[in-house]
Design a protein around this motif. Sequence first.
Motif, PDB file in Angstrom:
ATOM      1  N   ASP A 228      33.290 -12.844 -78.391  1.00 14.07           N
ATOM      2  CA  ASP A 228      33.124 -13.543 -77.111  1.00 14.07           C
ATOM      3  C   ASP A 228      34.121 -14.675 -76.917  1.00 14.07           C
ATOM      4  OD1 ASP A 228      31.029 -11.886 -76.487  1.00 14.07           O
ATOM      5  OD2 ASP A 228      29.457 -13.314 -77.066  1.00 14.07           O
ATOM      6  N   HIS A 229      34.523 -15.335 -78.004  1.00 13.70           N
ATOM      7  CA  HIS A 229      35.279 -16.572 -77.831  1.00 13.70           C
ATOM      8  C   HIS A 229      36.630 -16.602 -78.533  1.00 13.70           C
ATOM      9  CE1 HIS A 229      31.651 -18.178 -76.052  1.00 13.70           C
ATOM     10  NE2 HIS A 229      30.970 -17.927 -77.154  1.00 13.70           N
ATOM     11  N   GLY A 230      36.896 -15.683 -79.446  1.00 16.44           N
ATOM     12  CA  GLY A 230      38.149 -15.760 -80.182  1.00 16.44           C
ATOM     13  C   GLY A 230      39.039 -14.545 -80.084  1.00 16.44           C
ATOM     14  N   LEU A 231      38.453 -13.380 -79.875  1.00 18.67           N
ATOM     15  CA  LEU A 231      39.221 -12.145 -79.917  1.00 18.67           C
ATOM     16  C   LEU A 231      40.264 -12.062 -78.804  1.00 18.67           C
ATOM     17  CD1 LEU A 231      39.687  -9.408 -81.249  1.00 18.67           C
ATOM     18  CD2 LEU A 231      37.837  -8.471 -79.848  1.00 18.67           C
ATOM     19  N   GLY A 232      39.954 -12.594 -77.644  1.00 23.02           N
ATOM     20  CA  GLY A 232      40.845 -12.456 -76.495  1.00 23.02           C
ATOM     21  C   GLY A 232      42.197 -13.116 -76.675  1.00 23.02           C
ATOM     22  N   THR A 233      42.287 -14.123 -77.537  1.00 23.13           N
ATOM     23  CA  THR A 233      43.554 -14.808 -77.801  1.00 23.13           C
ATOM     24  C   THR A 233      43.886 -14.782 -79.293  1.00 23.13           C
ATOM     25  OG1 THR A 233      42.348 -16.922 -77.905  1.00 23.13           O
ATOM     26  CG2 THR A 233      43.339 -16.327 -75.789  1.00 23.13           C
ATOM     27  N   ALA A 270      34.844  -4.268 -76.792  1.00 19.52           N
ATOM     28  CA  ALA A 270      35.214  -5.378 -75.912  1.00 19.52           C
ATOM     29  C   ALA A 270      36.490  -5.065 -75.151  1.00 19.52           C
ATOM     30  CB  ALA A 270      35.378  -6.657 -76.731  1.00 19.52           C
ATOM     31  N   ALA A 271      37.422  -4.369 -75.812  1.00 21.22           N
ATOM     32  CA  ALA A 271      38.653  -3.980 -75.126  1.00 21.22           C
ATOM     33  C   ALA A 271      38.378  -2.908 -74.080  1.00 21.22           C
ATOM     34  CB  ALA A 271      39.667  -3.476 -76.143  1.00 21.22           C
ATOM     35  N   ALA A 272      37.523  -1.941 -74.413  1.00 22.56           N
ATOM     36  CA  ALA A 272      37.208  -0.872 -73.469  1.00 22.56           C
ATOM     37  C   ALA A 272      36.487  -1.397 -72.239  1.00 22.56           C
ATOM     38  CB  ALA A 272      36.357   0.193 -74.164  1.00 22.56           C
ATOM     39  N   ASP A 273      35.703  -2.441 -72.406  1.00 21.07           N
ATOM     40  CA  ASP A 273      34.971  -3.047 -71.287  1.00 21.07           C
ATOM     41  C   ASP A 273      35.812  -4.013 -70.474  1.00 21.07           C
ATOM     42  OD1 ASP A 273      32.805  -1.648 -72.208  1.00 21.07           O
ATOM     43  OD2 ASP A 273      31.818  -3.370 -73.153  1.00 21.07           O
ATOM     44  N   GLY A 274      37.035  -4.247 -70.917  1.00 18.57           N
ATOM     45  CA  GLY A 274      37.901  -5.167 -70.205  1.00 18.57           C
ATOM     46  C   GLY A 274      37.653  -6.626 -70.522  1.00 18.57           C
ATOM     47  N   ARG A 275      36.857  -6.894 -71.549  1.00 13.65           N
ATOM     48  CA  ARG A 275      36.584  -8.291 -71.894  1.00 13.65           C
ATOM     49  C   ARG A 275      37.732  -8.923 -72.654  1.00 13.65           C
ATOM     50  NH1 ARG A 275      31.655  -8.016 -75.399  1.00 13.65           N
ATOM     51  NH2 ARG A 275      32.030  -5.764 -75.496  1.00 13.65           N
ATOM     52  N   VAL A 276      38.509  -8.130 -73.379  1.00 10.25           N
ATOM     53  CA  VAL A 276      39.672  -8.635 -74.107  1.00 10.25           C
ATOM     54  C   VAL A 276      40.804  -7.624 -73.946  1.00 10.25           C
ATOM     55  CG1 VAL A 276      38.187  -9.797 -75.800  1.00 10.25           C
ATOM     56  CG2 VAL A 276      39.105  -7.527 -76.304  1.00 10.25           C
ATOM     57  N   ALA A 281      42.510  -6.636 -79.640  1.00 12.15           N
ATOM     58  CA  ALA A 281      41.527  -5.937 -80.470  1.00 12.15           C
ATOM     59  C   ALA A 281      42.210  -5.214 -81.623  1.00 12.15           C
ATOM     60  CB  ALA A 281      40.720  -4.960 -79.624  1.00 12.15           C
ATOM     61  N   GLU A 282      43.337  -4.557 -81.342  1.00  9.51           N
ATOM     62  CA  GLU A 282      44.009  -3.805 -82.393  1.00  9.51           C
ATOM     63  C   GLU A 282      44.672  -4.726 -83.415  1.00  9.51           C
ATOM     64  OE1 GLU A 282      43.578  -0.570 -82.932  1.00  9.51           O
ATOM     65  OE2 GLU A 282      42.191  -0.828 -81.237  1.00  9.51           O
ATOM     66  N   LYS A 283      45.061  -5.919 -82.995  1.00 10.75           N
ATOM     67  CA  LYS A 283      45.592  -6.881 -83.961  1.00 10.75           C
ATOM     68  C   LYS A 283      44.518  -7.259 -84.981  1.00 10.75           C
ATOM     69  CE  LYS A 283      48.831  -9.773 -85.381  1.00 10.75           C
ATOM     70  NZ  LYS A 283      50.140  -9.295 -85.892  1.00 10.75           N
TER      71      LYS A 283
END
Length: 493
Positions: A228-233, A270-276, A281-283
């Motif tokens: 929720d808070h770290g994966l996106g960046t 989370a990537a499939a849902d467009g959240r990140v 995600a792959e990193k």
Amino acid sequence: MEIAPVTTETPPDDAPVIVWFRRDLRLADNPALAHALATGRPVVPVYIHDEGGTVRPAGAASLWWLDGSLRALAADLAAKGAPLVLRRGNCEAELRHLIAETGAATVFLNRLFEPEAWSRDADIAHGLKAEGVECRGFNGSLLARPGTVLTGSGGPYKVFTPFLKTLLAGTEPSPPVPAPAAVSGVGTLASACIDDWSLKPTRPDWASGFVGTPGEAGAAAALAAFVDHGLGTYSRDRDRPAVPGTSRLSPHLHFGELCPWRAVAAARSAAADGRVPGPEAEKFVAQLGWRDFSTHLLHQFPAMADRAFRPDYDAMPWREDPAGLAAWQTGQTGFPIVDAGMRQLWATGWMHNRVRMIVGSFLVKDLLIDWRVGERWFWNTLVDADPGNNIQNWQWIAGSGADAAPYFRVFNPVTQGEKFDADGRYVRTWVPELRRLPDRWLHAPWTAPPEILRQAGIRPGHDYPRPIVDHARARLRALDALRTITPARNSDD
């Protein structure tokens, strides 16, 4: 120790089965537990605190985490109907005692792949099989079992990128398995009291500031918070030690409170849902792959536990430097980013991954101290000390490992601090005596004008140590030493 034989009589149809917990301290996604429950027989869950065996004992910080994780597992199992049996001593002897007490004829376990544990488990399995007791093992800790990710010629990979590509392309994800609604036990069995094991340090209690919540619930919460808070960046923030940009899942993965495939699924969902973003995600998935890579290497090349993976590096002219080692261990080197990392490690049982590389490079390159000395210190002070990761990462830093950093890469602790802690938040947190020093001089306080130091309340050599080495000279010394064992080449960073 004398190992008592077990009965070879044919067990009754309702004979219980033993689930031997080790570093798989969870109920969900636990292959050994799931297969044991599938038999329909009563289950005897046991954890054996190994003493005097051939497997490397856990370090002090890891024991702190183990204490919390075992308490969480015991509570979860008790709520399901099968209390966790705790035993202490020789693993084979304690298993045999439990088999004799319960009449069990099958032991289910999730495999440990480091060489010492692998050999011990094989000896136990062979000994019990000869007496009519079957041991069934599963992979409950890795994305893929060692020996299943191989090159086109059938050998193990020694380079990470092709390993990861083959791993992800050729391994079927493990489907999620929820925790069982109930576990049928066998009644009251003798069990040790975990308080008597004294797993937490007390003299001194240097673990009072350790961070993290051991246990399966803590692992689930940590995974959710990261997604929720770290994966996106993740790709950007994972290198900034002052930012909570890493997953902090390493101790949960090490103790098996979380299945790595569940972490992969959470990131990709989370990537499939467009959240990140998908690349973020792959990193993260690649980092889980590095964990596999390290364990596969150690399993397939067991000598690397205490020998250089690249044999030439065993001739490295390491230095004996007790004073330098003590300064490094206590965060008193005079290099703020190094000292911040070592103090964070001692205070919390954890250190940011980027800083692990910086402090590791400082020990083996600036001080020319054997990487094995650093590996042992991390083993004792990290709550996430993992055999494969710890050994492989130290050899990577030293240049002696598979797919290691080039031998001429010597991290400059000043420029590393300026790059990854530009605003000084990390250093000021862990080296508070420098908190009033302006950013311009924070990562090299010895270069600050006397007036600036006075205003910051810093007396070099009193309030904060002077550098214990001159980095430029130490770098040249390291390169000269390395050239004695490696072909000459361009040594520019």
